[in-house]
Scaffold this active site. Sequence first.
Site, PDB file in Angstrom:
ATOM      1  N   ARG A  61     -40.076   2.788  -2.546  1.00  0.00           N
ATOM      2  CA  ARG A  61     -39.729   1.654  -1.359  1.00  0.00           C
ATOM      3  C   ARG A  61     -41.918   0.925  -1.654  1.00  0.00           C
ATOM      4  O   ARG A  61     -41.368  -0.632  -1.452  1.00  0.00           O
ATOM      5  CB  ARG A  61     -39.191   1.265  -0.023  1.00  0.00           C
ATOM      6  CG  ARG A  61     -39.279   0.368   0.152  1.00  0.00           C
ATOM      7  CD  ARG A  61     -38.165  -0.130   1.758  1.00  0.00           C
ATOM      8  NE  ARG A  61     -38.286   0.750   2.242  1.00  0.00           N
ATOM      9  CZ  ARG A  61     -39.094   1.093   3.660  1.00  0.00           C
ATOM     10  NH1 ARG A  61     -39.787   0.312   3.295  1.00  0.00           N
ATOM     11  NH2 ARG A  61     -38.420   2.330   4.212  1.00  0.00           N
ATOM     12  N   TYR A 113     -32.376 -23.410 -10.122  1.00  0.00           N
ATOM     13  CA  TYR A 113     -31.090 -23.232 -10.357  1.00  0.00           C
ATOM     14  C   TYR A 113     -29.961 -22.819  -8.813  1.00  0.00           C
ATOM     15  O   TYR A 113     -30.777 -22.468  -7.812  1.00  0.00           O
ATOM     16  CB  TYR A 113     -31.722 -21.902 -10.426  1.00  0.00           C
ATOM     17  CG  TYR A 113     -31.180 -20.077 -10.436  1.00  0.00           C
ATOM     18  CD1 TYR A 113     -30.282 -20.196 -11.751  1.00  0.00           C
ATOM     19  CD2 TYR A 113     -30.905 -19.691  -9.204  1.00  0.00           C
ATOM     20  CE1 TYR A 113     -29.024 -19.301 -11.933  1.00  0.00           C
ATOM     21  CE2 TYR A 113     -30.199 -18.280  -9.307  1.00  0.00           C
ATOM     22  CZ  TYR A 113     -29.031 -18.334 -10.658  1.00  0.00           C
ATOM     23  OH  TYR A 113     -28.028 -16.939 -10.679  1.00  0.00           O
ATOM     24  N   ASP A 185     -40.924 -21.918 -10.357  1.00  0.00           N
ATOM     25  CA  ASP A 185     -40.007 -20.640 -10.828  1.00  0.00           C
ATOM     26  C   ASP A 185     -40.191 -20.650 -12.851  1.00  0.00           C
ATOM     27  O   ASP A 185     -40.176 -21.521 -13.407  1.00  0.00           O
ATOM     28  CB  ASP A 185     -38.912 -21.002 -10.956  1.00  0.00           C
ATOM     29  CG  ASP A 185     -37.910 -19.695 -11.086  1.00  0.00           C
ATOM     30  OD1 ASP A 185     -38.336 -19.054 -12.064  1.00  0.00           O
ATOM     31  OD2 ASP A 185     -36.780 -19.869 -10.883  1.00  0.00           O
ATOM     32  N   LYS A 210     -33.621 -12.408 -17.221  1.00  0.00           N
ATOM     33  CA  LYS A 210     -33.618 -13.832 -18.212  1.00  0.00           C
ATOM     34  C   LYS A 210     -34.470 -12.647 -19.246  1.00  0.00           C
ATOM     35  O   LYS A 210     -34.324 -11.578 -20.136  1.00  0.00           O
ATOM     36  CB  LYS A 210     -34.278 -15.465 -17.961  1.00  0.00           C
ATOM     37  CG  LYS A 210     -32.673 -15.247 -16.032  1.00  0.00           C
ATOM     38  CD  LYS A 210     -31.261 -15.313 -16.487  1.00  0.00           C
ATOM     39  CE  LYS A 210     -30.998 -14.953 -15.144  1.00  0.00           C
ATOM     40  NZ  LYS A 210     -31.186 -15.905 -14.485  1.00  0.00           N
TER      41      LYS A 210
HETATM   42  C1  LIG Z   1     -31.086 -16.535 -13.078  1.00  0.00           C
HETATM   43  C2  LIG Z   1     -31.877 -17.521 -12.138  1.00  0.00           C
HETATM   44  C3  LIG Z   1     -32.799 -17.063 -10.840  1.00  0.00           C
HETATM   45  C4  LIG Z   1     -31.964 -15.981 -10.242  1.00  0.00           C
HETATM   46  O1  LIG Z   1     -32.453 -14.855 -10.507  1.00  0.00           O
HETATM   47  P1  LIG Z   1     -31.196 -13.549 -10.330  1.00  0.00           P
HETATM   48  O2  LIG Z   1     -32.197 -12.611 -11.184  1.00  0.00           O
HETATM   49  O3  LIG Z   1     -29.854 -13.550 -11.116  1.00  0.00           O
HETATM   50  O4  LIG Z   1     -31.239 -13.297  -9.004  1.00  0.00           O
HETATM   51  C5  LIG Z   1     -33.918 -17.960 -10.491  1.00  0.00           C
HETATM   52  N1  LIG Z   1     -34.360 -18.686 -10.936  1.00  0.00           N
HETATM   53  C6  LIG Z   1     -33.526 -18.994 -12.181  1.00  0.00           C
HETATM   54  C7  LIG Z   1     -33.967 -20.708 -12.744  1.00  0.00           C
HETATM   55  C8  LIG Z   1     -32.432 -18.490 -12.507  1.00  0.00           C
HETATM   56  O5  LIG Z   1     -32.530 -19.002 -13.951  1.00  0.00           O
END
Ligand SMILES: *Cc1c(COP(=O)(O)O)cnc(C)c1O
Length: 394
Positions: A61, A113, A185, A210
Amino acid sequence: MKNFSNYTDFDRKEDLHFESKVVHGALGTEPLTGAVSMPIFQAATFRHPALGESTGFAYSRLENPTRQELERTMAILEGGIRGFAFSSGQAANMAVFSLLNPGEHVILSDDIYGGTFRIIGDVFGKYGITHTYVDMSDLDEIKAAIRPNTKMLFVETPTNPMMKVADIRAVADLAKEIGALTVVDNTFLTPYFQKPLQLGADIVTHSSTKYLGGHNDTISGIVVVKESEELSQKIHMHIKSHGSQLAPLDSWLILRGIKTLAVRMDRHNENAQKLAAWLKTQPKVKKIYYVGFPEHKDYAVTKKQTMGFGGMISFTVDSFETVENILRKVDLIMFAESLGGTETLITYPTTQTHEDTPLAVKESLGITDCFLRMSVGIENVEDIIVDLDRALNG
Ligand SMILES: *Cc1c(COP(=O)(O)O)cnc(C)c1O
């Protein structure tokens, strides 16, 4: 027992190009055996040589060699001092918002998001953290939203799904003036196309589910801290306390995805440019939201701060009937949530990614029932176009 001190030092590979950094990571090879692929260290705990001696690892962890390689690789790629790998992008953003204290205020991009929307409203609202959504492509709107207790500017750029672009350097300068943190982000463009820390941001987050992972097979998140040891300690304390770290196998999958990041991003970029140009010729397509069009409102900012446009395109069509038609008829293109993988996906934001966004907000942003978002994959673009043409016009 030989100690693992050769895990301590890693090469930041400053002299290498990005395309080489993604392939060679931090340690790159496993130091004891020379394994070319960092192994999946599926261990919960680590044996100590003696009292007061450690291999550098104690309990997974806290740290795990596979996860550590991913975290260091991301620190190298984004240009920060330390990276952290989480069980999801949501968990990564949770850690970042946890830096705020009760009574503090955060300003966020308005079409953020959907999950981030939930975190800041539903989860942190009750802890006395307030927030304001603004169009971050408009610096005056940000300025007008600043309060004496504003401690963070949280930027998504380009935004999801309206593809608005914020000038990261300008936002970061503004944040510095008021003593607030800038968090970006960077999920949509990845450090291959955009490096927020070099533009003045303090922290970068990712849903590495992604583009970084890139194969639609692993949920995960990343945080990279630019230079503050104090912030790094706080994020580390969060991951350690919340137990939201990424598992060894999943860390390895993301590491493997990252090796091909540069070539994948080039293809996503190229395919999206061609698909966007084709969409323009389609009578049933009414409006296209794509940062690579010179007529895009924020094109100058995009050219200034990014090396590519990415693989995301949103567009509206003439009727809800056309939407239904497309989503039923696509074949090679998959009607599914998410983005950034090798496969081309089409999403219906109003009931999928932005389901929980209030209707009034969706309407003001333009997320109507005729609105679609595409994550253009790395297939041959002609096959993508043929499939969409059949679904749209067939
Ligand atoms: C998908 C996404 C998230 C959340 O991520 P997860 O891996 O689905 O928890 C946050 N910000 C953006 C821009 C995203 O496309």
